[in-house]
Write a protein that holds these residues in place. Structure first.
Motif, PDB file in Angstrom:
ATOM      1  N   GLY A 130       0.815  -1.207   0.000  1.00 25.96           N
ATOM      2  CA  GLY A 130       0.000   0.000   0.000  1.00 25.96           C
ATOM      3  C   GLY A 130       0.848   1.255   0.000  1.00 25.96           C
ATOM      4  N   PRO A 131       0.211   2.401  -0.143  1.00 23.13           N
ATOM      5  CA  PRO A 131       0.965   3.656  -0.190  1.00 23.13           C
ATOM      6  C   PRO A 131       1.516   4.034   1.172  1.00 23.13           C
ATOM      7  CG  PRO A 131      -1.378   4.117  -0.158  1.00 23.13           C
ATOM      8  CD  PRO A 131      -1.237   2.620  -0.287  1.00 23.13           C
ATOM      9  N   LYS A 132       2.403   5.006   1.177  1.00 24.11           N
ATOM     10  CA  LYS A 132       2.950   5.553   2.404  1.00 24.11           C
ATOM     11  C   LYS A 132       2.031   6.655   2.940  1.00 24.11           C
ATOM     12  CE  LYS A 132       6.754   6.366   0.127  1.00 24.11           C
ATOM     13  NZ  LYS A 132       8.141   6.811  -0.240  1.00 24.11           N
ATOM     14  N   LEU A 133       2.332   7.098   4.145  1.00 27.87           N
ATOM     15  CA  LEU A 133       1.535   8.140   4.787  1.00 27.87           C
ATOM     16  C   LEU A 133       2.211   9.491   4.576  1.00 27.87           C
ATOM     17  CD1 LEU A 133      -0.813   9.023   6.612  1.00 27.87           C
ATOM     18  CD2 LEU A 133       0.632   8.497   8.592  1.00 27.87           C
ATOM     19  N   LEU A 134       1.543  10.375   3.842  1.00 31.30           N
ATOM     20  CA  LEU A 134       2.092  11.720   3.651  1.00 31.30           C
ATOM     21  C   LEU A 134       1.964  12.520   4.940  1.00 31.30           C
ATOM     22  CD1 LEU A 134       3.383  13.633   1.572  1.00 31.30           C
ATOM     23  CD2 LEU A 134       1.092  14.551   1.142  1.00 31.30           C
ATOM     24  N   TRP A 135       0.794  12.469   5.550  1.00 32.55           N
ATOM     25  CA  TRP A 135       0.634  13.086   6.862  1.00 32.55           C
ATOM     26  C   TRP A 135      -0.618  12.600   7.565  1.00 32.55           C
ATOM     27  CZ3 TRP A 135      -3.811  15.935   6.451  1.00 32.55           C
ATOM     28  CH2 TRP A 135      -4.056  16.664   5.284  1.00 32.55           C
ATOM     29  N   LYS A 184      10.659  15.012  21.303  1.00 32.76           N
ATOM     30  CA  LYS A 184      10.738  14.009  22.359  1.00 32.76           C
ATOM     31  C   LYS A 184      10.628  12.593  21.806  1.00 32.76           C
ATOM     32  CE  LYS A 184       8.352  12.239  26.442  1.00 32.76           C
ATOM     33  NZ  LYS A 184       7.214  12.385  27.381  1.00 32.76           N
ATOM     34  N   ILE A 185       9.707  12.383  20.840  1.00 38.07           N
ATOM     35  CA  ILE A 185       9.492  11.026  20.319  1.00 38.07           C
ATOM     36  C   ILE A 185      10.394  10.704  19.135  1.00 38.07           C
ATOM     37  CG2 ILE A 185       7.118  10.983  21.149  1.00 38.07           C
ATOM     38  CD1 ILE A 185       6.155  11.472  18.291  1.00 38.07           C
ATOM     39  N   GLY A 186      11.176  11.699  18.681  1.00 38.36           N
ATOM     40  CA  GLY A 186      12.080  11.461  17.566  1.00 38.36           C
ATOM     41  C   GLY A 186      11.406  11.464  16.214  1.00 38.36           C
ATOM     42  N   PHE A 187      10.281  12.149  16.107  1.00 39.26           N
ATOM     43  CA  PHE A 187       9.587  12.248  14.824  1.00 39.26           C
ATOM     44  C   PHE A 187      10.398  13.137  13.885  1.00 39.26           C
ATOM     45  CE2 PHE A 187       6.079  14.421  12.314  1.00 39.26           C
ATOM     46  CZ  PHE A 187       5.881  13.360  11.451  1.00 39.26           C
ATOM     47  N   LYS A 188      10.783  12.609  12.736  1.00 38.41           N
ATOM     48  CA  LYS A 188      11.644  13.337  11.803  1.00 38.41           C
ATOM     49  C   LYS A 188      10.855  14.102  10.743  1.00 38.41           C
ATOM     50  CE  LYS A 188      15.263  11.737  13.863  1.00 38.41           C
ATOM     51  NZ  LYS A 188      15.988  12.637  14.811  1.00 38.41           N
ATOM     52  N   GLY A 189       9.543  13.938  10.737  1.00 44.13           N
ATOM     53  CA  GLY A 189       8.731  14.628   9.745  1.00 44.13           C
ATOM     54  C   GLY A 189       8.592  16.107  10.045  1.00 44.13           C
ATOM     55  N   ARG A 246       4.497   6.172  14.119  1.00 48.77           N
ATOM     56  CA  ARG A 246       4.600   4.719  13.991  1.00 48.77           C
ATOM     57  C   ARG A 246       4.441   4.273  12.545  1.00 48.77           C
ATOM     58  NH1 ARG A 246       0.759   0.338  15.204  1.00 48.77           N
ATOM     59  NH2 ARG A 246      -0.722   1.761  16.193  1.00 48.77           N
ATOM     60  N   LEU A 247       3.609   4.983  11.770  1.00 49.78           N
ATOM     61  CA  LEU A 247       3.388   4.632  10.371  1.00 49.78           C
ATOM     62  C   LEU A 247       4.369   5.322   9.431  1.00 49.78           C
ATOM     63  CD1 LEU A 247      -0.534   4.711  10.265  1.00 49.78           C
ATOM     64  CD2 LEU A 247       0.960   2.707  10.427  1.00 49.78           C
ATOM     65  N   ASN A 248       5.408   5.928  10.011  1.00 47.11           N
ATOM     66  CA  ASN A 248       6.447   6.603   9.217  1.00 47.11           C
ATOM     67  C   ASN A 248       5.884   7.732   8.361  1.00 47.11           C
ATOM     68  OD1 ASN A 248       8.667   4.907  10.090  1.00 47.11           O
ATOM     69  ND2 ASN A 248       7.784   3.302   8.800  1.00 47.11           N
TER      70      ASN A 248
END
Length: 434
Positions: free
Chosen positions: A131-136, A219-224, A176-178
């Motif tokens: 399936g596709p990736k998550l844009l946001w 804090k959670i290391g989200f790189k987006g 979690r879903l990148n």
């Protein structure tokens, strides 16, 4: 497989075909040294495609989808099956969602969070299977009546806290879903009358909320990327995130201009009294351009009609600004668009997206040709060429004074004469490409 789209085969690039398929969108076509798919980064909006029931301010539901009303987890899973079937048919690389779109609200915050996580598990399986990736991802902080006076800007601190918990849960799932971005919508962050509003208090609450979101990202290391979407006139009279310039001033005030970028929508640009390309160019100039929602409004209606794009010249001018800004990094082209309430069939949803993707492809290719030929930029550079001179640069440099500039102008006996802006010639030039 949901069965809802069973009669529709995956679409392919078929420029000379007569049936379903793409006439202009070829994912592998190289444009300015990059694949078209990688330029456009298409995403399907979960909410308008699978949640909207076909109502408008003057009429109720017209759509009859087998997963409606999706008020149980079983129906939410059926909706997810249908959504990923559409993603597969279109071959889009991304999708976007609100938490409220994908799971029924629970009886408590904890139950709502748990339901979101269970749907996220299902998404993860489908994404891993091709399936596709998550844009946001984003949280719906506007539909429920608890948000009638705003979320972050609500006069009730319990709503602020509830909103914080909701956003945390959605950010966790997005991470979690990148997901490549996280968006904050301001659909109810505004007011209707000053008689019951403390503007300064509400702005400070909104600034603090966004600061907390940025802190949690780290804090959670989200790189987006954290994105805000300017939203004028809906549904209040005075939005705190009215347009690009307004949002930039807000970000600067709260020291967030280097942490947050903008998701800019064509329809909202029009409602704010601007063109889409203006908002894109201003965001790029201010260093806060991030992503786009590609739709359009009915120019004869006074509200946000969220229609699929069908105007190639408009999309060409938009992608011209996107390309000038260096193209998308974490952002992309999300179709925040919905069918007309009379378009009832599964095929309508497929063909609406397919046509919009073709329009965007044509716009991108026209924009690329304009950039390659460099005639627009040459005209722009020529118009400002005098500013490259030493005396002109000195006027803009630190240490320049009004007295010194004025004395020099008198000494030189300046009598500047107007020079044509050549607008019509440039408009005619653009029309050669589209």
């Amino acid at each position: 497989m949901s069965g809802y789209f069973d009669a529709i085969a995956p679409l392919a690039y078929d420029p000379d075909g007569d049936g379903p398929g793409f006439r202009h969108y070829n994912p592998d076509e190289i444009v300015l040294g990059k694949r078209m798919e990688d330029h456009l980064r298409f995403a399907v909006a979960y909410w308008h495609s699978f949640v909207w029931e076909g109502g408008d301010p003057f009429g109720g539901r017209t759509f009859d989808r087998p997963w409606f009303p999706a008020d149980t987890m079983e129906l939410a899973r059926a909706r997810a099956d249908a959504a990923f079937d559409l993603f597969r048919i279109l071959g889009v690389p991304y999708f976007c969602f609100h938490d409220h779109d994908v799971r029924p609200e629970g009886a408590s915050l904890t139950e709502s969070r748990d339901r979101l996580n269970r749907i996220a598990d299902l998404f993860a399986e489908k994404m891993a299977a091709g399936g596709p990736k998550l844009l946001w991802g984003t949280a719906n902080l506007f539909s429920n009546r608890r948000y009638m006076s705003g979320a972050a800007t609500n006069p009730d601190p319990d709503v602020f806290a509830y909103s914080a918990a909701t956003v945390r849960a959605c950010m966790d799932v997005t991470h979690r879903l990148n997901g490549e971005n996280y968006v904050l919508w301001g659909g109810r962050e505004g007011y209707e009358t000053l008689l019951n509003t403390d503007i300064g208090q509400e702005l400070d609450q909104m600034g603090r909320f966004l600061s907390l979101v940025v802190d949690y990202k780290h804090k959670i290391g989200f790189k987006g990327t954290i994105l805000i979407e300017p939203k004028p006139q809906e549904p209040t009279k005075h939005q705190y995130d009215y347009d690009v310039g307004n949002v930039y001033g807000f970000l600067r005030r709260y020291g967030l201009e280097n942490e947050v970028r903008l998701n800019i929508e064509q329809g909202h640009a029009i409602l704010a009294g601007h063109t889409f390309e203006h908002e894109l160019a201003l965001a790029a100039a201010l260093g806060i351009f991030g992503s786009i929602d590609m739709n359009r409004n009915d120019y004869q209606s006074g509200w946000d009609t969220d229609q699929f794009p069908n105007n190639v010249p408009e999309t060409a001018l938009a992608y011209y600004e996107v390309l000038k800004a260096g193209g998308f990094t974490t952002g992309g082209t999300n179709f925040d668009a919905k069918l007309r309430r009379q378009s009832l069939d599964p095929e309508d949803l497929v063909m609406a997206h397919a046509g919009a993707m073709d329009v965007c492809a044509r716009g991108l290719k026209a924009a690329a040709r304009m950039l390659e030929d460099d005639r627009l930029e040459t005209a722009r550079r020529d118009r400002y060429a005098a500013w490259q001179g030493a005396e002109a640069q000195a006027m803009l440099a630190p240490g320049a004074t009004l007295d010194a500039i004025a004395d020099a102008a008198e000494a030189r006996g300046l009598d500047p004469q107007p020079v044509s802006g050549r607008q019509e010639r440039l408009e005619n030039l653009v029309n050669r490409y589209v």
